[in-house]
Design an enzyme around this catalytic site. Structure first.
Site, PDB file in Angstrom:
ATOM      1  N   ARG A   1       0.132   6.833   7.497  1.00 41.89           N
ATOM      2  CA  ARG A   1       0.128   7.013   6.035  1.00 41.89           C
ATOM      3  C   ARG A   1      -0.366   8.391   5.613  1.00 41.89           C
ATOM      4  NH1 ARG A   1       1.032   1.880   3.860  1.00 41.89           N
ATOM      5  NH2 ARG A   1      -0.050   0.132   4.845  1.00 41.89           N
TER       6      ARG A   1
ATOM      7  N   ASP B   1      15.061  -0.265   1.190  1.00 41.41           N
ATOM      8  CA  ASP B   1      15.841  -0.474   2.406  1.00 41.41           C
ATOM      9  C   ASP B   1      16.948  -1.471   2.066  1.00 41.41           C
ATOM     10  OD1 ASP B   1      16.712  -0.598   5.014  1.00 41.41           O
ATOM     11  OD2 ASP B   1      14.980  -1.667   5.787  1.00 41.41           O
TER      12      ASP B   1
ATOM     13  N   ASP C   1       7.678   3.103  -2.471  1.00 42.02           N
ATOM     14  CA  ASP C   1       7.883   4.162  -1.488  1.00 42.02           C
ATOM     15  C   ASP C   1       9.332   4.221  -1.017  1.00 42.02           C
ATOM     16  OD1 ASP C   1       7.689   1.706  -0.170  1.00 42.02           O
ATOM     17  OD2 ASP C   1       6.189   2.354   1.282  1.00 42.02           O
TER      18      ASP C   1
ATOM     19  N   LYS D   1       0.822  -1.195   0.000  1.00 47.03           N
ATOM     20  CA  LYS D   1       0.000   0.000   0.000  1.00 47.03           C
ATOM     21  C   LYS D   1       0.872   1.267   0.000  1.00 47.03           C
ATOM     22  CE  LYS D   1      -3.399  -2.141   3.076  1.00 47.03           C
ATOM     23  NZ  LYS D   1      -3.977  -2.014   4.448  1.00 47.03           N
ATOM     24  N   GLY D   2       2.138   1.099   0.377  1.00 47.97           N
ATOM     25  CA  GLY D   2       2.983   2.251   0.687  1.00 47.97           C
ATOM     26  C   GLY D   2       3.134   3.312  -0.382  1.00 47.97           C
TER      27      GLY D   2
ATOM     28  N   LYS E   1      17.321   4.218   1.855  1.00 52.12           N
ATOM     29  CA  LYS E   1      18.119   4.286   3.080  1.00 52.12           C
ATOM     30  C   LYS E   1      19.593   4.077   2.747  1.00 52.12           C
ATOM     31  CE  LYS E   1      14.595   3.018   6.368  1.00 52.12           C
ATOM     32  NZ  LYS E   1      14.096   2.014   7.325  1.00 52.12           N
TER      33      LYS E   1
ATOM     34  N   PHE F   1      13.432   4.378  11.118  1.00 54.32           N
ATOM     35  CA  PHE F   1      12.141   3.912  10.648  1.00 54.32           C
ATOM     36  C   PHE F   1      11.262   5.118  10.330  1.00 54.32           C
ATOM     37  CE2 PHE F   1       7.928   2.056  10.601  1.00 54.32           C
ATOM     38  CZ  PHE F   1       8.167   0.959   9.790  1.00 54.32           C
TER      39      PHE F   1
ATOM     40  N   ASP G   1       3.702   3.529   6.462  1.00 55.18           N
ATOM     41  CA  ASP G   1       2.995   3.279   7.715  1.00 55.18           C
ATOM     42  C   ASP G   1       3.870   2.605   8.754  1.00 55.18           C
ATOM     43  OD1 ASP G   1       3.146   0.717   6.312  1.00 55.18           O
ATOM     44  OD2 ASP G   1       1.803  -0.019   7.883  1.00 55.18           O
TER      45      ASP G   1
HETATM   46  P1  5GP Z   1      13.446  -3.944   1.707  1.00 58.62           P
HETATM   47  O1  5GP Z   1      13.021  -5.248   1.135  1.00 58.62           O
HETATM   48  O2  5GP Z   1      14.098  -3.014   0.689  1.00 58.62           O
HETATM   49  O3  5GP Z   1      14.282  -4.108   2.923  1.00 58.62           O
HETATM   50  O4  5GP Z   1      12.155  -3.229   2.242  1.00 58.62           O
HETATM   51  C1  5GP Z   1      11.342  -2.557   1.397  1.00 58.62           C
HETATM   52  C2  5GP Z   1       9.958  -2.404   1.977  1.00 58.62           C
HETATM   53  O5  5GP Z   1      10.003  -2.409   3.398  1.00 58.62           O
HETATM   54  C3  5GP Z   1       9.364  -1.090   1.581  1.00 58.62           C
HETATM   55  O6  5GP Z   1       8.614  -1.193   0.397  1.00 58.62           O
HETATM   56  C4  5GP Z   1       8.508  -0.739   2.772  1.00 58.62           C
HETATM   57  O7  5GP Z   1       7.247  -1.324   2.618  1.00 58.62           O
HETATM   58  C5  5GP Z   1       9.207  -1.397   3.931  1.00 58.62           C
HETATM   59  N1  5GP Z   1      10.080  -0.445   4.648  1.00 58.62           N
HETATM   60  C6  5GP Z   1      11.420  -0.398   4.659  1.00 58.62           C
HETATM   61  N2  5GP Z   1      11.871   0.590   5.426  1.00 58.62           N
HETATM   62  C7  5GP Z   1      10.778   1.204   5.927  1.00 58.62           C
HETATM   63  C8  5GP Z   1      10.572   2.331   6.788  1.00 58.62           C
HETATM   64  O8  5GP Z   1      11.491   3.005   7.275  1.00 58.62           O
HETATM   65  N3  5GP Z   1       9.286   2.644   7.064  1.00 58.62           N
HETATM   66  C9  5GP Z   1       8.231   1.968   6.562  1.00 58.62           C
HETATM   67  N4  5GP Z   1       7.018   2.373   6.899  1.00 58.62           N
HETATM   68  N5  5GP Z   1       8.376   0.897   5.742  1.00 58.62           N
HETATM   69  C10 5GP Z   1       9.631   0.531   5.428  1.00 58.62           C
HETATM   70 MG    MG Z   2       6.455  -1.131   0.507  1.00 52.70          MG
END
Ligand code: 5GP
Ligand code: MG
Length: 180
Positions: A169, A107, A104, A47-48, A135, A156, A163
């Site tokens: 959100r 990470d 969105d 949803k992000g 990040k 975070f 969210d």
């Molecule tokens: P990754 O697989 O790159 O570690 O994580 C990506 C997903 O994790 C993003 O699409 C998001 O949904 C969630 N995510 C990663 N970091 C954050 C953060 O700081 N805040 C929020 N709300 N979601 C995050």
């Molecule tokens: Mg996401």
């Protein structure tokens, strides 16, 4: 000031700064997608990304198709599982189309890399990726978005679609959830 579950939020990127950057990204995307023989397909990750997608598409000055993919997310936790489950697939057939994948935040990159491969299997002619936030120094896999809004610190974040357990959100800016 807002707090979520007793945690304070501190403003990282304000509304106006986001608006300006979104406009810049949209103009670049518009240029790069001019060669698309059919209307480009913008694929938002639910949803992000829904707030980002809503703003971005309205700054793109050409007709686009908008679709959404929903993959399983963190739930209430703050760490990436790296496991992807497709909750809602695309409604659009993207074979041969020029596609822009929008998320969105990047990470570890695990999520987006998985989804990128998933979309490649649908044989788009072009697949580019646009991410609002990345990040710093967190990447576990080799994945670089074609368009990036902002580099952010390893905190975070919530707001502008992001969210924490479904809250935050609807904040207009991007905020860091403070420790303790
Ligand atoms: P990754 O697989 O790159 O570690 O994580 C990506 C997903 O994790 C993003 O699409 C998001 O949904 C969630 N995510 C990663 N970091 C954050 C953060 O700081 N805040 C929020 N709300 N979601 C995050
Ligand atoms: Mg996401």
């Amino acid at each position: 000031m807002w707090n979520i579950r007793g945690r304070r939020l501190s403003l990282l990127i304000d509304e106006e700064t986001i608006r300006k950057r979104v406009r810049e990204l949209a103009k670049q995307i518009e240029k790069d997608f001019l060669g698309s023989p059919e209307e480009p397909v913008v694929v938002g990750l639910l949803k992000g990304s829904f707030v980002f997608v809503a703003d971005l598409i309205r700054e793109i000055g050409m007709p686009v198709v908008v679709d959404f993919l929903w993959v399983s997310s963190y739930g209430q936790s703050m760490e990436s599982s790296g496991k992807i489950r497709i909750v809602k697939d695309l409604d659009t057939d993207v074979e041969g189309r020029w596609v822009l994948l929008v998320d969105d935040i990047l990470d570890t990159g695990l999520t987006l890399k998985e989804i990128h491969s998933f979309l490649i299997s649908k044989k788009p002619a072009v697949l580019k990726t646009c991410v609002l936030l990345e990040k710093k120094g967190r990447k576990k896999v080799d994945f670089t978005p074609d368009y990036l809004g902002f580099e952010v610190p390893n905190k975070f974040l919530v707001g502008y679609g992001l969210d924490w357990g479904e809250l935050g959100r609807n904040l207009k800016g991007v905020y860091a959830v403070e420790e303790g």
